[in-house]
Design a protein around this motif. Structure first.
Motif, PDB file in Angstrom:
ATOM      1  N   GLU A  62       0.845  -1.190   0.000  1.00 17.05           N
ATOM      2  CA  GLU A  62       0.000   0.000   0.000  1.00 17.05           C
ATOM      3  C   GLU A  62       0.881   1.241   0.000  1.00 17.05           C
ATOM      4  O   GLU A  62       2.030   1.193   0.439  1.00 17.05           O
ATOM      5  CB  GLU A  62      -0.928   0.006   1.221  1.00 17.05           C
ATOM      6  N   GLU A  63       0.313   2.331  -0.487  1.00 15.26           N
ATOM      7  CA  GLU A  63       1.069   3.584  -0.582  1.00 15.26           C
ATOM      8  C   GLU A  63       0.133   4.754  -0.298  1.00 15.26           C
ATOM      9  O   GLU A  63      -1.012   4.767  -0.731  1.00 15.26           O
ATOM     10  CB  GLU A  63       1.639   3.720  -1.993  1.00 15.26           C
ATOM     11  N   VAL A  64       0.639   5.723   0.463  1.00 13.58           N
ATOM     12  CA  VAL A  64      -0.062   6.989   0.686  1.00 13.58           C
ATOM     13  C   VAL A  64       0.856   8.087   0.174  1.00 13.58           C
ATOM     14  O   VAL A  64       2.041   8.129   0.517  1.00 13.58           O
ATOM     15  CB  VAL A  64      -0.381   7.213   2.189  1.00 13.58           C
ATOM     16  N   GLU A  65       0.328   8.953  -0.668  1.00 12.94           N
ATOM     17  CA  GLU A  65       1.097  10.079  -1.202  1.00 12.94           C
ATOM     18  C   GLU A  65       0.431  11.382  -0.789  1.00 12.94           C
ATOM     19  O   GLU A  65      -0.768  11.549  -0.953  1.00 12.94           O
ATOM     20  CB  GLU A  65       1.136  10.038  -2.740  1.00 12.94           C
ATOM     21  N   PHE A  66       1.236  12.289  -0.271  1.00 15.84           N
ATOM     22  CA  PHE A  66       0.802  13.655   0.000  1.00 15.84           C
ATOM     23  C   PHE A  66       1.358  14.477  -1.150  1.00 15.84           C
ATOM     24  O   PHE A  66       2.569  14.494  -1.371  1.00 15.84           O
ATOM     25  CB  PHE A  66       1.361  14.149   1.333  1.00 15.84           C
ATOM     26  N   GLN A  67       0.500  15.152  -1.887  1.00 20.91           N
ATOM     27  CA  GLN A  67       0.937  15.815  -3.115  1.00 20.91           C
ATOM     28  C   GLN A  67       0.501  17.267  -3.163  1.00 20.91           C
ATOM     29  O   GLN A  67      -0.633  17.595  -2.835  1.00 20.91           O
ATOM     30  CB  GLN A  67       0.357  15.063  -4.318  1.00 20.91           C
ATOM     31  N   LEU A  68       1.421  18.126  -3.570  1.00 20.34           N
ATOM     32  CA  LEU A  68       1.128  19.525  -3.858  1.00 20.34           C
ATOM     33  C   LEU A  68       1.344  19.709  -5.346  1.00 20.34           C
ATOM     34  O   LEU A  68       2.369  19.291  -5.879  1.00 20.34           O
ATOM     35  CB  LEU A  68       2.069  20.442  -3.074  1.00 20.34           C
ATOM     36  N   LYS A  69       0.387  20.346  -6.037  1.00 26.08           N
ATOM     37  CA  LYS A  69       0.476  20.487  -7.488  1.00 26.08           C
ATOM     38  C   LYS A  69       0.041  21.887  -7.892  1.00 26.08           C
ATOM     39  O   LYS A  69      -0.915  22.433  -7.333  1.00 26.08           O
ATOM     40  CB  LYS A  69      -0.448  19.446  -8.140  1.00 26.08           C
ATOM     41  N   TRP A  70       0.746  22.475  -8.883  1.00 31.38           N
ATOM     42  CA  TRP A  70       0.429  23.809  -9.358  1.00 31.38           C
ATOM     43  C   TRP A  70       0.947  23.983 -10.765  1.00 31.38           C
ATOM     44  O   TRP A  70       1.840  23.282 -11.211  1.00 31.38           O
ATOM     45  CB  TRP A  70       1.019  24.877  -8.434  1.00 31.38           C
ATOM     46  N   LYS A  71       0.352  24.929 -11.482  1.00 29.25           N
ATOM     47  CA  LYS A  71       0.808  25.304 -12.819  1.00 29.25           C
ATOM     48  C   LYS A  71       1.936  26.309 -12.669  1.00 29.25           C
ATOM     49  O   LYS A  71       1.903  27.158 -11.789  1.00 29.25           O
ATOM     50  CB  LYS A  71      -0.319  25.943 -13.641  1.00 29.25           C
ATOM     51  N   LEU A  72       2.938  26.223 -13.546  1.00 30.17           N
ATOM     52  CA  LEU A  72       4.050  27.180 -13.506  1.00 30.17           C
ATOM     53  C   LEU A  72       3.566  28.537 -13.979  1.00 30.17           C
ATOM     54  O   LEU A  72       2.736  28.646 -14.873  1.00 30.17           O
ATOM     55  CB  LEU A  72       5.197  26.691 -14.384  1.00 30.17           C
ATOM     56  N   ASP A  73       4.094  29.568 -13.354  1.00 29.69           N
ATOM     57  CA  ASP A  73       3.649  30.928 -13.573  1.00 29.69           C
ATOM     58  C   ASP A  73       4.830  31.853 -13.310  1.00 29.69           C
ATOM     59  O   ASP A  73       5.703  31.525 -12.527  1.00 29.69           O
ATOM     60  CB  ASP A  73       2.505  31.194 -12.578  1.00 29.69           C
ATOM     61  N   ALA A  74       4.841  33.035 -13.917  1.00 31.62           N
ATOM     62  CA  ALA A  74       5.922  34.000 -13.690  1.00 31.62           C
ATOM     63  C   ALA A  74       6.022  34.368 -12.219  1.00 31.62           C
ATOM     64  O   ALA A  74       7.101  34.670 -11.718  1.00 31.62           O
ATOM     65  CB  ALA A  74       5.689  35.254 -14.528  1.00 31.62           C
ATOM     66  N   GLU A  75       4.909  34.321 -11.477  1.00 34.89           N
ATOM     67  CA  GLU A  75       4.914  34.634 -10.045  1.00 34.89           C
ATOM     68  C   GLU A  75       5.775  33.652  -9.254  1.00 34.89           C
ATOM     69  O   GLU A  75       6.197  33.950  -8.154  1.00 34.89           O
ATOM     70  CB  GLU A  75       3.499  34.585  -9.478  1.00 34.89           C
ATOM     71  N   ASP A  76       6.011  32.454  -9.788  1.00 27.68           N
ATOM     72  CA  ASP A  76       6.758  31.432  -9.066  1.00 27.68           C
ATOM     73  C   ASP A  76       8.201  31.832  -8.798  1.00 27.68           C
ATOM     74  O   ASP A  76       8.868  31.224  -7.974  1.00 27.68           O
ATOM     75  CB  ASP A  76       6.730  30.098  -9.818  1.00 27.68           C
ATOM     76  N   ASP A  77       8.676  32.863  -9.488  1.00 26.79           N
ATOM     77  CA  ASP A  77      10.050  33.325  -9.251  1.00 26.79           C
ATOM     78  C   ASP A  77      10.139  34.370  -8.151  1.00 26.79           C
ATOM     79  O   ASP A  77      11.211  34.735  -7.721  1.00 26.79           O
ATOM     80  CB  ASP A  77      10.637  33.904 -10.549  1.00 26.79           C
ATOM     81  N   ASP A  78       8.984  34.869  -7.675  1.00 27.50           N
ATOM     82  CA  ASP A  78       8.980  35.845  -6.592  1.00 27.50           C
ATOM     83  C   ASP A  78       9.327  35.157  -5.283  1.00 27.50           C
ATOM     84  O   ASP A  78       8.986  34.018  -5.056  1.00 27.50           O
ATOM     85  CB  ASP A  78       7.605  36.501  -6.448  1.00 27.50           C
ATOM     86  N   ASP A  79      10.004  35.864  -4.383  1.00 24.73           N
ATOM     87  CA  ASP A  79      10.448  35.276  -3.131  1.00 24.73           C
ATOM     88  C   ASP A  79       9.753  35.864  -1.911  1.00 24.73           C
ATOM     89  O   ASP A  79      10.208  35.696  -0.798  1.00 24.73           O
ATOM     90  CB  ASP A  79      11.963  35.458  -2.972  1.00 24.73           C
ATOM     91  N   ASP A  80       8.625  36.551  -2.085  1.00 25.37           N
ATOM     92  CA  ASP A  80       7.966  37.156  -0.929  1.00 25.37           C
ATOM     93  C   ASP A  80       7.101  36.134  -0.190  1.00 25.37           C
ATOM     94  O   ASP A  80       6.672  35.152  -0.722  1.00 25.37           O
ATOM     95  CB  ASP A  80       7.104  38.348  -1.363  1.00 25.37           C
ATOM     96  N   ASP A  81       6.905  36.371   1.101  1.00 23.86           N
ATOM     97  CA  ASP A  81       6.034  35.559   1.944  1.00 23.86           C
ATOM     98  C   ASP A  81       6.299  34.064   1.836  1.00 23.86           C
ATOM     99  O   ASP A  81       5.421  33.283   1.537  1.00 23.86           O
ATOM    100  CB  ASP A  81       4.559  35.810   1.613  1.00 23.86           C
ATOM    101  N   GLU A  82       7.514  33.642   2.079  1.00 19.27           N
ATOM    102  CA  GLU A  82       7.786  32.220   1.972  1.00 19.27           C
ATOM    103  C   GLU A  82       8.471  31.674   3.203  1.00 19.27           C
ATOM    104  O   GLU A  82       9.114  32.386   3.952  1.00 19.27           O
ATOM    105  CB  GLU A  82       8.607  31.902   0.734  1.00 19.27           C
ATOM    106  N   THR A  83       8.304  30.399   3.412  1.00 17.31           N
ATOM    107  CA  THR A  83       8.923  29.658   4.504  1.00 17.31           C
ATOM    108  C   THR A  83       9.815  28.609   3.878  1.00 17.31           C
ATOM    109  O   THR A  83       9.411  27.948   2.935  1.00 17.31           O
ATOM    110  CB  THR A  83       7.839  28.970   5.352  1.00 17.31           C
ATOM    111  N   VAL A  84      11.021  28.425   4.382  1.00 15.89           N
ATOM    112  CA  VAL A  84      11.910  27.377   3.873  1.00 15.89           C
ATOM    113  C   VAL A  84      11.571  26.087   4.568  1.00 15.89           C
ATOM    114  O   VAL A  84      11.495  26.030   5.798  1.00 15.89           O
ATOM    115  CB  VAL A  84      13.389  27.752   4.090  1.00 15.89           C
ATOM    116  N   VAL A  85      11.321  25.020   3.791  1.00 18.97           N
ATOM    117  CA  VAL A  85      10.990  23.696   4.334  1.00 18.97           C
ATOM    118  C   VAL A  85      12.130  22.748   4.029  1.00 18.97           C
ATOM    119  O   VAL A  85      12.636  22.714   2.947  1.00 18.97           O
ATOM    120  CB  VAL A  85       9.674  23.177   3.710  1.00 18.97           C
TER     121      VAL A  85
END
Length: 85
Positions: A62-85
């Protein structure tokens, strides 16, 4: 961010997973984007990412996957309001 296709899986120790999940939960709860490093590549997950949980069963495992998914966008290069994980 690299444009090349990438599909990697990395095994982490339990303390490493706990730390990553705790920081991820904090970022999700506070509604901020965050950066994460997986298998040597660091990238940004935007706030608009969709979160899903998947369960698979077959061939005696059996397998459980936790997944985050998003479309690439020019905003993805911005570094505001982020937490390093």
């Amino acid at each position: 961010m690299a444009d090349a296709t990438r599909d990697v899986e990395r095994i982490y120790s339990t303390p490493e997973v706990v730390a990553k999940l705790r920081r991820l939960a904090d970022a999700l709860e506070s509604g901020t984007s965050f950066r994460i490093q997986i298998a040597g590549e660091r990238f940004r997950v935007p706030v608009r990412a969709e979160f899903s949980i998947e369960h698979e069963r077959g061939d005696g495992e059996e397998e459980v996957e936790f997944q985050l998914k998003w479309k690439l966008d020019a905003e993805d290069d911005d570094d505001d309001d982020e937490t390093v994980v």
